[in-house]
Design an enzyme around this catalytic site. Structure first.
Site, PDB file in Angstrom:
ATOM      1  N   CYS A   1       0.820  -1.225   0.000  1.00  0.00           N
ATOM      2  CA  CYS A   1       0.000   0.000   0.000  1.00  0.00           C
ATOM      3  C   CYS A   1       0.849   1.269   0.000  1.00  0.00           C
ATOM      4  O   CYS A   1       0.324   2.364  -0.165  1.00  0.00           O
ATOM      5  CB  CYS A   1      -0.945  -0.003   1.194  1.00  0.00           C
ATOM      6  SG  CYS A   1      -2.033  -1.421   1.181  1.00  0.00           S
TER       7      CYS A   1
ATOM      8  N   HIS B   1      -3.216   7.092   1.860  1.00  0.00           N
ATOM      9  CA  HIS B   1      -3.658   5.785   1.388  1.00  0.00           C
ATOM     10  C   HIS B   1      -5.057   5.546   1.940  1.00  0.00           C
ATOM     11  O   HIS B   1      -5.307   5.696   3.140  1.00  0.00           O
ATOM     12  CB  HIS B   1      -2.669   4.719   1.857  1.00  0.00           C
ATOM     13  CG  HIS B   1      -3.204   3.333   1.738  1.00  0.00           C
ATOM     14  ND1 HIS B   1      -3.772   2.861   0.577  1.00  0.00           N
ATOM     15  CD2 HIS B   1      -3.267   2.325   2.642  1.00  0.00           C
ATOM     16  CE1 HIS B   1      -4.159   1.616   0.768  1.00  0.00           C
ATOM     17  NE2 HIS B   1      -3.868   1.265   2.011  1.00  0.00           N
TER      18      HIS B   1
ATOM     19  N   ASN C   1     -10.273  -0.197  -0.002  1.00  0.00           N
ATOM     20  CA  ASN C   1      -8.807  -0.102  -0.011  1.00  0.00           C
ATOM     21  C   ASN C   1      -8.273  -0.786  -1.281  1.00  0.00           C
ATOM     22  O   ASN C   1      -8.326  -2.007  -1.392  1.00  0.00           O
ATOM     23  CB  ASN C   1      -8.274  -0.784   1.259  1.00  0.00           C
ATOM     24  CG  ASN C   1      -6.757  -0.807   1.325  1.00  0.00           C
ATOM     25  OD1 ASN C   1      -6.070  -0.565   0.339  1.00  0.00           O
ATOM     26  ND2 ASN C   1      -6.245  -1.123   2.504  1.00  0.00           N
TER      27      ASN C   1
HETATM   28  O1  UT7 Z   1      -3.541  -1.039   3.693  1.00  0.00           O
HETATM   29  C1  UT7 Z   1      -3.502  -1.282   5.062  1.00  0.00           C
HETATM   30  C2  UT7 Z   1      -4.524  -2.329   5.291  1.00  0.00           C
HETATM   31  N1  UT7 Z   1      -5.078  -2.490   6.584  1.00  0.00           N
HETATM   32  C3  UT7 Z   1      -5.750  -1.574   7.290  1.00  0.00           C
HETATM   33  O2  UT7 Z   1      -5.840  -0.429   7.036  1.00  0.00           O
HETATM   34  C4  UT7 Z   1      -6.458  -2.139   8.494  1.00  0.00           C
HETATM   35  C5  UT7 Z   1      -6.463  -1.214   9.672  1.00  0.00           C
HETATM   36  N2  UT7 Z   1      -7.437  -1.689  10.643  1.00  0.00           N
HETATM   37  C6  UT7 Z   1      -8.749  -1.438  10.546  1.00  0.00           C
HETATM   38  O3  UT7 Z   1      -9.166  -0.757   9.636  1.00  0.00           O
HETATM   39  C7  UT7 Z   1      -9.650  -1.979  11.613  1.00  0.00           C
HETATM   40  O4  UT7 Z   1      -8.871  -2.629  12.605  1.00  0.00           O
HETATM   41  C8  UT7 Z   1     -10.707  -2.981  11.053  1.00  0.00           C
HETATM   42  C9  UT7 Z   1     -11.732  -2.220  10.226  1.00  0.00           C
HETATM   43  C10 UT7 Z   1     -10.038  -4.046  10.215  1.00  0.00           C
HETATM   44  C11 UT7 Z   1     -11.437  -3.645  12.209  1.00  0.00           C
HETATM   45  O5  UT7 Z   1     -12.050  -2.654  13.021  1.00  0.00           O
HETATM   46  P1  UT7 Z   1     -11.888  -2.730  14.604  1.00  0.00           P
HETATM   47  O6  UT7 Z   1     -12.671  -1.616  15.139  1.00  0.00           O
HETATM   48  O7  UT7 Z   1     -10.436  -2.805  14.917  1.00  0.00           O
HETATM   49  O8  UT7 Z   1     -12.627  -4.084  14.923  1.00  0.00           O
HETATM   50  P2  UT7 Z   1     -12.072  -5.397  15.637  1.00  0.00           P
HETATM   51  O9  UT7 Z   1     -11.175  -6.166  14.725  1.00  0.00           O
HETATM   52  O10 UT7 Z   1     -11.547  -5.016  16.975  1.00  0.00           O
HETATM   53  O11 UT7 Z   1     -13.417  -6.217  15.829  1.00  0.00           O
HETATM   54  C12 UT7 Z   1     -14.483  -5.723  16.645  1.00  0.00           C
HETATM   55  C13 UT7 Z   1     -15.655  -6.682  16.545  1.00  0.00           C
HETATM   56  C14 UT7 Z   1     -15.247  -8.134  16.773  1.00  0.00           C
HETATM   57  O12 UT7 Z   1     -16.317  -8.760  17.488  1.00  0.00           O
HETATM   58  P3  UT7 Z   1     -16.203  -9.018  19.058  1.00  0.00           P
HETATM   59  O13 UT7 Z   1     -14.982  -9.892  19.229  1.00  0.00           O
HETATM   60  O14 UT7 Z   1     -16.043  -7.653  19.675  1.00  0.00           O
HETATM   61  O15 UT7 Z   1     -17.492  -9.701  19.375  1.00  0.00           O
HETATM   62  C15 UT7 Z   1     -15.180  -8.713  15.374  1.00  0.00           C
HETATM   63  O16 UT7 Z   1     -15.444 -10.102  15.363  1.00  0.00           O
HETATM   64  O17 UT7 Z   1     -16.240  -6.639  15.253  1.00  0.00           O
HETATM   65  C16 UT7 Z   1     -16.297  -7.967  14.686  1.00  0.00           C
HETATM   66  N3  UT7 Z   1     -16.107  -7.864  13.250  1.00  0.00           N
HETATM   67  C17 UT7 Z   1     -17.125  -7.679  12.380  1.00  0.00           C
HETATM   68  N4  UT7 Z   1     -18.451  -7.577  12.574  1.00  0.00           N
HETATM   69  C18 UT7 Z   1     -19.216  -7.365  11.480  1.00  0.00           C
HETATM   70  C19 UT7 Z   1     -14.947  -7.902  12.563  1.00  0.00           C
HETATM   71  N5  UT7 Z   1     -15.194  -7.741  11.249  1.00  0.00           N
HETATM   72  C20 UT7 Z   1     -16.532  -7.603  11.108  1.00  0.00           C
HETATM   73  C21 UT7 Z   1     -17.384  -7.402  10.014  1.00  0.00           C
HETATM   74  N6  UT7 Z   1     -18.713  -7.279  10.250  1.00  0.00           N
HETATM   75  N7  UT7 Z   1     -16.921  -7.291   8.753  1.00  0.00           N
END
Ligand code: UT7
Length: 334
Positions: A116, A258, A288
């Site tokens: 990226c 990005h 992305n």
């Molecule tokens: O080019 C670089 C590429 N990468 C990035 O930019 C990624 C950077 N990170 C992020 O953008 C965020 O960390 C994410 C969007 C990937 C995730 O958001 P978050 O607020 O960090 O969520 P999390 O991973 O802490 O998950 C929170 C909850 C979890 O449930 P529990 O354990 O709290 O019950 C996940 O299982 O959200 C759940 N979850 C979802 N729910 C619905 C994770 N993905 C999803 C989904 N839909 N797609």
């Protein structure tokens, strides 16, 4: 550092996205998710996907051609083509195929991989060839088809990514250098947090020679770790680039990060004390798109008349490697 003689100027942009659209509601038929969750946590509403008939080279060539036309050049004027991508059609490189497709027969063409951060790393790489006087006109393309490598059963990653391509034409100039400052960084100790890794199994050739044969595995990511890394490192690298350019945040017309997550963009802008109206974003429409995200958003902003000649833009990429980097450019010729 910016006034060593010859410099560079960005004189054209182009972009292309596949026509197939997958919105968040459609995606909720693939994995357990919702438009509400995706939009709130990321700002993404839809993404474009390359179908079985499509290719990376097709969208990349389209973007490159548009950029050459905007620059008022023809493919024959191009000396160098650099394709920033992590998803080539061919592991030997796809830049050559693009060179053939657009008819840039005088150009040397090669791929550059920095995930990226590929567009920012590519911009600085191309600038060196132009500043030293080796080449005059270069096309830099950022393009990726991550849909080929996403685990479509992993809701933590598949909701984030989309496919696309963007390109710019950079020209050597004897006047002021419009690459005003840059800073590139890598930290391989965090490599495991975002991978699209090869995995092989042992394949004995003879009684004492064994090789590995296998394939690339779908993307794995520690989302929280990458989020923390981006919010901490991106403002820092932009500040360093501004320092090298002898500019301050107040001198910037636009911030173009990005396009990974709207919350990351908002947090970085806030840390830099930049008002939200100076942040360019088209993430909602494309998700992305990795190396494509910056030139895709830049081209849209140029064609919408937002970015004008003389505008100062801070661009910053971050992601797998881990790599991150920023560049301060002044758009176009004034
Ligand atoms: O080019 C670089 C590429 N990468 C990035 O930019 C990624 C950077 N990170 C992020 O953008 C965020 O960390 C994410 C969007 C990937 C995730 O958001 P978050 O607020 O960090 O969520 P999390 O991973 O802490 O998950 C929170 C909850 C979890 O449930 P529990 O354990 O709290 O019950 C996940 O299982 O959200 C759940 N979850 C979802 N729910 C619905 C994770 N993905 C999803 C989904 N839909 N797609």
């Amino acid at each position: 550092m910016s006034n060593t003689g010859a410099g560079i100027v960005v004189i054209g942009s182009g972009s292309a996205a596949p026509t197939t659209l997958l919105n968040n509601d459609q995606l909720s038929q693939v994995v357990e998710t919702s438009d509400e969750w995706i939009a709130t946590r990321t700002g993404i509403r839809a993404r474009r996907l390359v179908g079985p008939e499509g290719s990376l080279s097709a969208i990349a060539s389209q973007a490159a051609q548009q950029a050459i036309t905007m620059a008022g050049l023809t493919a024959q004027d191009i000396d160098l083509i650099v394709l920033a991508t992590s998803t080539p059609d061919d592991l030997f490189g796809t830049a050559g195929k693009i060179q053939g497709e657009i008819g840039a027969t005088r150009a040397v063409a090669f791929d550059l991989t920095a995930a990226c951060s590929g567009f920012v790393f590519g911009l600085v790489t191309v600038a060196q060839f132009l500043r030293t006087g080796v080449y005059r006109n270069a096309v830099l393309i950022g393009a990726d088809v991550l849909s080929r490598w996403v685990d479509w059963s992993d809701r933590g990653t598949c909701v984030l990514f989309g496919d696309g391509a963007g390109a710019v034409v950079l020209q050597r100039t004897e006047e002021r250098d419009r690459l005003l400052g840059f800073e590139l960084c890598s930290d391989g100790s965090l490599n495991h947090t975002l991978n699209l890794a090869y995995q092989g199994t042992a394949h004995p050739l003879t009684s004492d020679v064994t090789i590995s044969q296998g394939q690339y595995q779908p993307i794995t990511m520690n989302g929280r770790e990458i989020y923390r890394f981006a919010v901490a490192k991106v403002p820092e690298v932009i500040s360093k680039s501004l320092f090298r350019a002898q500019l301050t945040v107040e001198d910037l017309d636009w911030l173009l990060l990005h396009q990974a997550n709207q919350r990351i963009m908002d947090a970085v802008a806030q840390r830099l004390k930049l008002p939200p109206e100076k942040v360019l974003s088209n993430l909602a429409k494309y998700g992305n798109t990795s190396a494509a995200s910056i030139p895709l958003a830049l081209d849209e902003a140029v064609r919408e008349g937002k970015v004008k000649a003389g505008d100062k833009i801070a661009i910053a990429g971050f992601g797998a490697g881990l790599n991150w980097g920023a560049a301060i450019i002044e758009w176009g010729l004034v």
